[in-house]
Design a protein around this motif. Structure first.
Motif, short mmCIF file in Angstrom:
data_model
loop_
_atom_site.label_atom_id
_atom_site.label_comp_id
_atom_site.label_asym_id
_atom_site.label_seq_id
_atom_site.Cartn_x
_atom_site.Cartn_y
_atom_site.Cartn_z
N VAL A 1 58.60 -43.10 34.35
CA VAL A 1 58.68 -44.15 33.33
C VAL A 1 57.56 -45.15 33.60
O VAL A 1 57.37 -45.58 34.75
N ILE A 2 56.81 -45.50 32.57
CA ILE A 2 55.76 -46.51 32.73
C ILE A 2 55.98 -47.61 31.71
O ILE A 2 56.08 -47.33 30.51
N GLU A 3 56.06 -48.85 32.19
CA GLU A 3 56.17 -50.00 31.30
C GLU A 3 54.80 -50.64 31.15
O GLU A 3 54.16 -50.99 32.15
N VAL A 4 54.35 -50.75 29.91
CA VAL A 4 53.01 -51.25 29.64
C VAL A 4 53.11 -52.57 28.90
O VAL A 4 53.69 -52.64 27.81
N TRP B 1 57.42 -39.80 30.79
CA TRP B 1 56.66 -38.56 31.00
C TRP B 1 57.60 -37.58 31.71
O TRP B 1 58.02 -37.82 32.85
N THR B 2 57.88 -36.46 31.04
CA THR B 2 58.81 -35.49 31.60
C THR B 2 58.21 -34.10 31.51
O THR B 2 57.90 -33.63 30.41
N MET B 3 58.05 -33.43 32.64
CA MET B 3 57.52 -32.06 32.58
C MET B 3 58.60 -31.11 32.10
O MET B 3 59.76 -31.22 32.49
N LEU B 4 58.19 -30.19 31.26
CA LEU B 4 59.12 -29.19 30.73
C LEU B 4 58.93 -27.86 31.43
O LEU B 4 59.81 -27.00 31.40
N GLY B 5 57.81 -27.68 32.01
CA GLY B 5 57.43 -26.43 32.66
C GLY B 5 56.07 -26.64 33.26
O GLY B 5 55.56 -27.76 33.24
N PRO B 6 55.46 -25.60 33.78
CA PRO B 6 54.19 -25.81 34.47
C PRO B 6 53.07 -26.33 33.56
O PRO B 6 52.17 -27.01 34.03
N TYR C 1 56.10 -36.20 26.04
CA TYR C 1 55.65 -37.59 26.11
C TYR C 1 56.40 -38.41 25.08
O TYR C 1 56.46 -38.06 23.90
N GLU C 2 56.96 -39.49 25.55
CA GLU C 2 57.72 -40.37 24.68
C GLU C 2 57.23 -41.79 24.92
O GLU C 2 56.97 -42.16 26.07
N ARG D 1 57.37 -39.30 19.89
CA ARG D 1 57.66 -38.24 20.85
C ARG D 1 56.82 -37.03 20.50
O ARG D 1 56.77 -36.61 19.34
N MET D 2 56.16 -36.46 21.49
CA MET D 2 55.36 -35.25 21.24
C MET D 2 55.13 -34.52 22.56
O MET D 2 55.07 -35.15 23.63
#
Lengths: 151, 355, 295
Positions: free
Chosen positions: C201-204, C230-235, C240-241, C257-258
């Motif tokens: 999680v990044i707060e900007v 930022w969440t990895m779904l696989g390698p 990205y949200e 979200r993409m």
């Protein structure tokens, strides 16, 4: 009368063994190209806005001109140095009276000048410089200035 | 210039402080999870020591020399921190010159701005405990070797090309730093050298595959993969060149070729106007909790009559590296160009703005 | 709370297929489950954190317009005899300057602008040539930097998380300790990051109000706070949200979200797009001694 040497300028001290930068210093730009040595100015007025940006910070100030108020922009240095020293932009608030001496931009249609020396109305520099003796000294000096409502 | 005994005493204190930057007994280099020395963090290479050795100086400064240099800077700082006269008038018509050629060249007699914006380094460079008179240490005289005939010929071509336009005719005729394309001074390099004014800061990030070095001005990143030299053509010349790294024991070795010719031309103080295609080898070794030893070598036998290089201490910087956006608020370039046009109008008698 | 995309339900009408599926599932251990679009093990650093190191880029057309939209002739238009046509300044680009359609990345479809802010967005569109900071090679801000038409590279170690963007050489060094309110405003903002399970999680905060979200005039004010996940779904995939909060501009927080995609080409490297010199004629051409464009 304050000697010219004591007016705040940047540079390297000349001296027999002082190691000045040898070779050509490529300053990132030539102030002599931007400002007119034949158009010195002295401005006294209130801060309107601080642009805390790179490559140069800018102080916008309201000055009483012959035909009413004028807004002048005064060029300063990089804010990054001040930030690392613990100074904050908010310590210099709009409305604060300052005195500027310098030279007007070569394009005289612009009310812009370099802030050769920018002080409060009592002559104190608007920002604290490095003591050159290290961070703990600087922190204490800053604390003392902040007690007096200064940056 | 006389240095008072008080300042000498102060400067004498400085030397042990500088030496304290060396590793304490029993210190071991911190390591990343893949067992390599951890070079990560923010570092500064600000120093008073110049790139090339002044005439008559030895490689290592004596304590007296250090005291005079650092004491002189202390005195300069103190003088310029004093309160000004609130009743001061405007400065002199024609400019105010201090007599210091370098400063006067940079300010053009306008006085620039207050010293409190400057962070030029208040200490000489101390490398492996030695206070140094220059960053260049190869060859032994501490000076960049002379150019070869080919190097001189290229330098002449560069000068001639520059002469085709007056330096204020076009934005492209202005220095790269004024255009916010690179820092002034060879900050990003390579080699990574101080600029003697401010913001001499770097952020290093290390992964098993890459080293990334970001230079504060102008937020430039050098992305250096570990491995073999990438296959690139001769005319592929990006900014900061093409780099590849490997570990030599606990020393990070970075090799670079193919630096952009425009970048080489811009750093006349470092590359003497010759262009060529130097091979730069950098060696970074963490020697203390706050100390990174940086060695560099410049090999370009077509341009120089000898190999040259140097040693630069990088000091741990606990503060942040801030954004240096530059182009986004580059009033100065606008002012310089509009000033030149206004000057031409005035000179030709066509200036409605001149009082 | 870890973000988990909704699990996909599978229906098997055939016992044999069910048995086969069960056998496959047993034999493939550690497969990332339940995440939509999962593609195998998430790479991890030695410290066990998801490893984001690499070159990433968005697909889709969010950088043109993050809201769902049909294709348009150009970003700058003028009245035509029958329908609006591309403005003179972009006419010669032809279809190269046309805006492709986009399915949108704004959750819920529309940015919840306050009425005045919506007017400003529409004015931005009408004055795109003057106002889009991308045209002048200005730094793109967050989140726009992450879905530009150019990739970025993440450098992640146990102590650092650094993003280098190809566009304009933008950079972000994510702080691991909360520095509090930003001391100064900047184009890329101040980023403070922390882990929530496997999500970074990044707060900007502290972004100038001059950056846009896309080429379609979508904007924000000084109060903007962006929270990225930022969440990895696989390698080779990550989700990205980014959630935007700015009470001066929007009636409520909103989210984009993409997926972002790893460039798996072994020859891939981040390019340089130091575009400042590319825009000098545009920005300073009139100040040349001999301008090439006549007024």
């Amino acid at each position: 009368m304050i000697s010219k040497k004591k007016i705040a300028v940047f540079g390297v001290v000349a001296g027999a063994l002082t190691l000045a930068v040898t070779g050509q210093v490529i300053a990132h730009h030539a102030f002599g190209a931007e400002f007119d040595r034949d158009a010195p100015i002295r401005l006294e007025g209130e801060i309107v806005r601080l642009e805390w940006v790179n490559p140069h910070s800018w102080i916008h100030m309201r000055v009483q001109g012959e035909d009413g108020d004028e807004i002048w922009m005064v060029e300063g240095g990089t804010p990054n140095v001040l930030l690392r020293r613990g100074l904050r932009r908010d310590c210099l608030t709009p409305g604060t009276p300052i005195i500027v001496d310098g030279y007007q931009a070569k394009d005289h249609s612009l009310k812009r000048a370099n802030g050769r020396d920018v002080t409060f109305t009592d002559g104190t520099k608007i920002f604290m410089g490095s003591s050159g003796t290290g961070a703990p000294d600087d922190a204490e000096r800053l604390r003392q200035r902040q007690e007096r409502g200064r940056c | 210039m006389r240095i008072s005994s008080a300042l000498l005493a102060l400067a004498a204190l400085a030397l042990p402080v500088a030496l304290a930057a060396q590793a304490p007994d029993g210190w071991q280099v911190p390591r990343t999870s893949d067992g390599r020395p951890d070079l990560q963090g923010n570092w500064s290479n600000a120093t008073m020591t110049p790139i090339q050795r002044p005439a008559g100086a030895g490689k290592v400064l004596t304590p007296e020399e250090v005291a005079e240099i650092e004491g002189g800077r202390q005195q300069f700082i103190q003088e310029n921190s004093q309160d000004s006269d609130p009743d001061r008038g405007a400065p002199a018509v024609g400019g105010e010159f201090t007599g210091n050629a370098l400063f006067d060249a940079a300010s053009g007699g306008t006085g620039g701005y207050n010293l409190f914006y400057i962070d030029a380094g208040d200490r000489v460079a101390v490398y492996n405990g030695e206070p140094r008179s220059s960053l260049v240490t190869i060859p032994d005289n501490g000076r960049v070797p002379a150019l070869t005939d080919a190097g001189r010929a290229r330098a002449r071509e560069v000068a001639l090309a520059r002469g085709e336009h007056d330096q204020y005719d076009n934005p492209e005729n202005r220095p790269l730093a004024e255009r916010c394309m690179l820092s002034f001074g060879s900050n990003a390099g390579p080699p990574m050298l101080p600029n003697y004014f401010y913001n001499n800061n770097y952020t290093i990030v290390q992964t098993p595959d890459h080293v990334m070095i970001m230079t504060e001005m102008v937020h430039d990143t050098r992305i250096i993969p570990f491995g073999e030299k990438p296959a690139v053509s001769e005319d592929y010349r990006p900014w900061f060149g093409v780099s590849w790294a490997h570990w030599d024991g606990d020393t990070l070795v970075i090799e670079t070729t193919n630096i952009s010719p425009e970048q080489l031309r811009a750093y006349g103080q470092v590359f003497a106007g010759g262009v060529g295609n130097p091979t730069i080898t950098e060696r970074l070794t963490r020697v203390g909790p706050q100390s990174l030893n940086y060695e560099f070598l410049v090999e370009d036998p077509e341009t120089y009559t000898g190999t040259w290089g140097g040693e630069v201490p990088f000091v741990w910087m606990p503060e942040r590296v801030y954004e240096y956006a530059c182009h986004e608020a580059n009033y100065a370039l606008f002012n310089v160009l509009s000033g030149a046009r206004a000057q031409e109008r005035q000179d030709s008698g066509n200036d409605p703005d001149r009082e | 709370m870890t973000h988990r995309p909704p699990a996909r339900r599978r229906a098997f009408g055939n016992a044999a297929v069910t048995a086969l599926f069960a056998a496959v599932m047993v034999s493939v251990s550690c497969e990332a489950q339940s995440a939509d679009g999962a593609r195998g093990d998430i790479p991890r650093t030695a410290a066990g954190k998801p490893d984001f190191n690499g070159i990433w880029q968005a697909m889709g057309n969010a950088y043109w317009d993050i809201e769902p939209h049909l294709a348009r002739p150009a970003l700058a238009m003028q009245d035509g005899p029958v329908v609006p046509v591309p403005a003179n300044d972009v006419l010669a680009m032809g279809a190269v300057g046309s805006v492709p359609s986009g399915y949108g990345v704004v959750v819920g479809g529309k940015i919840p602008y306050l009425p005045e802010a919506l007017e400003r967005r529409n004015e931005n569109r009408e004055n795109w040539l003057d106002r889009d900071p991308e045209i002048k090679c200005y730094l793109p801000g967050v989140p726009r930097a992450n879905y530009m038409h150019m990739p970025f590279q993440i450098f992640q170690s146990d102590s650092k998380f650094f993003i280098a963007y190809e566009y304009a050489g933008a950079t972000r060094d994510i702080l691991f300790e909360d520095p509090g309110a930003p001391e100064v405003d900047s184009w890329m903002g101040q980023s403070y990051g922390y882990w929530e399970g496997d999500t970074f999680v990044i707060e900007v905060t502290g972004q100038l109000d001059q950056t846009w979200f896309d080429r379609a005039g979508n904007h924000h004010g000084w109060q903007l706070k962006v929270t990225e996940r930022w969440t990895m779904l696989g390698p080779d995939h990550l989700m990205y949200e980014a959630t935007m909060e700015d009470p001066d501009t929007y009636s409520e927080p909103w989210t984009i979200r993409m997926p972002l995609y790893r460039n798996i080409d072994p020859n891939a490297r981040l390019g340089q797009f130091k575009c400042v010199p590319f825009v000098e004629e545009l920005m300073y051409g009139e100040l040349r001694k001999n301008p090439i464009r006549k007024p």
